[in-house]
Enzyme design. Structure first.
Site, PDB file in Angstrom:
ATOM      1  N   ASP A  82    -107.654  41.731 -23.494  1.00 40.88           N
ATOM      2  CA  ASP A  82    -106.277  41.590 -23.962  1.00 40.88           C
ATOM      3  C   ASP A  82    -105.631  40.454 -23.181  1.00 40.88           C
ATOM      4  O   ASP A  82    -106.139  40.031 -22.141  1.00 40.88           O
ATOM      5  CB  ASP A  82    -105.501  42.895 -23.776  1.00 40.88           C
ATOM      6  CG  ASP A  82    -104.311  43.021 -24.732  1.00 40.88           C
ATOM      7  OD1 ASP A  82    -104.045  42.074 -25.507  1.00 40.88           O
ATOM      8  OD2 ASP A  82    -103.649  44.065 -24.704  1.00 40.88           O
ATOM      9  N   ASP A  83    -104.506  39.983 -23.699  1.00 38.13           N
ATOM     10  CA  ASP A  83    -103.794  38.911 -23.010  1.00 38.13           C
ATOM     11  C   ASP A  83    -103.097  39.419 -21.751  1.00 38.13           C
ATOM     12  O   ASP A  83    -103.040  38.743 -20.740  1.00 38.13           O
ATOM     13  CB  ASP A  83    -102.799  38.209 -23.944  1.00 38.13           C
ATOM     14  CG  ASP A  83    -101.798  39.162 -24.592  1.00 38.13           C
ATOM     15  OD1 ASP A  83    -101.914  40.397 -24.436  1.00 38.13           O
ATOM     16  OD2 ASP A  83    -100.884  38.667 -25.285  1.00 38.13           O
ATOM     17  N   ASP A 137     -99.194  45.461 -19.297  1.00 40.24           N
ATOM     18  CA  ASP A 137     -97.804  45.544 -18.870  1.00 40.24           C
ATOM     19  C   ASP A 137     -97.519  46.932 -18.299  1.00 40.24           C
ATOM     20  O   ASP A 137     -97.611  47.149 -17.100  1.00 40.24           O
ATOM     21  CB  ASP A 137     -96.905  45.216 -20.069  1.00 40.24           C
ATOM     22  CG  ASP A 137     -95.438  45.066 -19.704  1.00 40.24           C
ATOM     23  OD1 ASP A 137     -94.992  45.650 -18.704  1.00 40.24           O
ATOM     24  OD2 ASP A 137     -94.720  44.372 -20.433  1.00 40.24           O
TER      25      ASP A 137
END
Length: 165
Positions: free
Chosen positions: A98-99, A102
């Site tokens: 994933d980028d 969070d």
């Protein structure tokens, strides 16, 4: 005294490509992987770069929606992982890409689908940093990352103009 301002971290295409390749370098010590599962949409670009760099041909996606550009919401699996990859996770080496991690809400959901997979992100925030096995850059929790696909060229005021009164 005013509360701390949320920070922004704009990432250019060049920077994102460099950071994704840096993640591929870190993953060299972990491979070989039999497949990549990218968390869409943010994981598509780094997955393509990492697949190229590591010579991985099997790429699957999982689409999980948990927030828009402003608000965190309910988790929804829009597109699940195909059974062939779920089965491969039992015996093979699956890499989740994933980028960003969070809060960890999305990552935890995907890890539950692939409990033996290696989970990597390009960027990590403190609340979920320990969730990923590898990442490139840590950013503070109050920083919003603007990815290249989110941006358009426009004027940005100086930092001092956005700081409290």
């Amino acid at each position: 005294m005013t509360a701390p301002q949320n920070k922004s971290f704009p990432v250019s295409w060049d920077q994102f490509h460099r950071d994704s390749r840096a993640l591929a370098w870190r993953l060299m010590n972990e491979e070989p992987f039999d497949a990549i599962v990218c968390i869409t949409r943010g994981g598509l670009v780094p997955a393509a770069i990492i697949a190229r760099e590591l010579g991985i041909r099997v790429i699957e996606s999982v689409s999980v929606k948990s927030y828009d550009y402003k608000d965190q919401g309910e988790l929804e699996v829009v597109k699940p992982i195909c059974q062939e990859i779920v089965d491969l996770d039992k015996n093979g080496r699956v890499l989740i890409i994933d980028d960003l991690v969070d809060t960890g809400k999305t990552g935890r959901a995907v890890q539950a689908m692939l409990p033996n997979a290696h989970f990597s992100t390009v960027y990590a925030k403190p609340l979920a940093r320990d969730l990923v096995n590898s990442f490139v850059t840590e950013v503070s929790q109050d920083t919003w990352i603007y990815f290249p696909w989110d941006m358009d060229v426009s004027y940005a005021p100086p930092i001092r103009d956005g700081v409290g009164d």
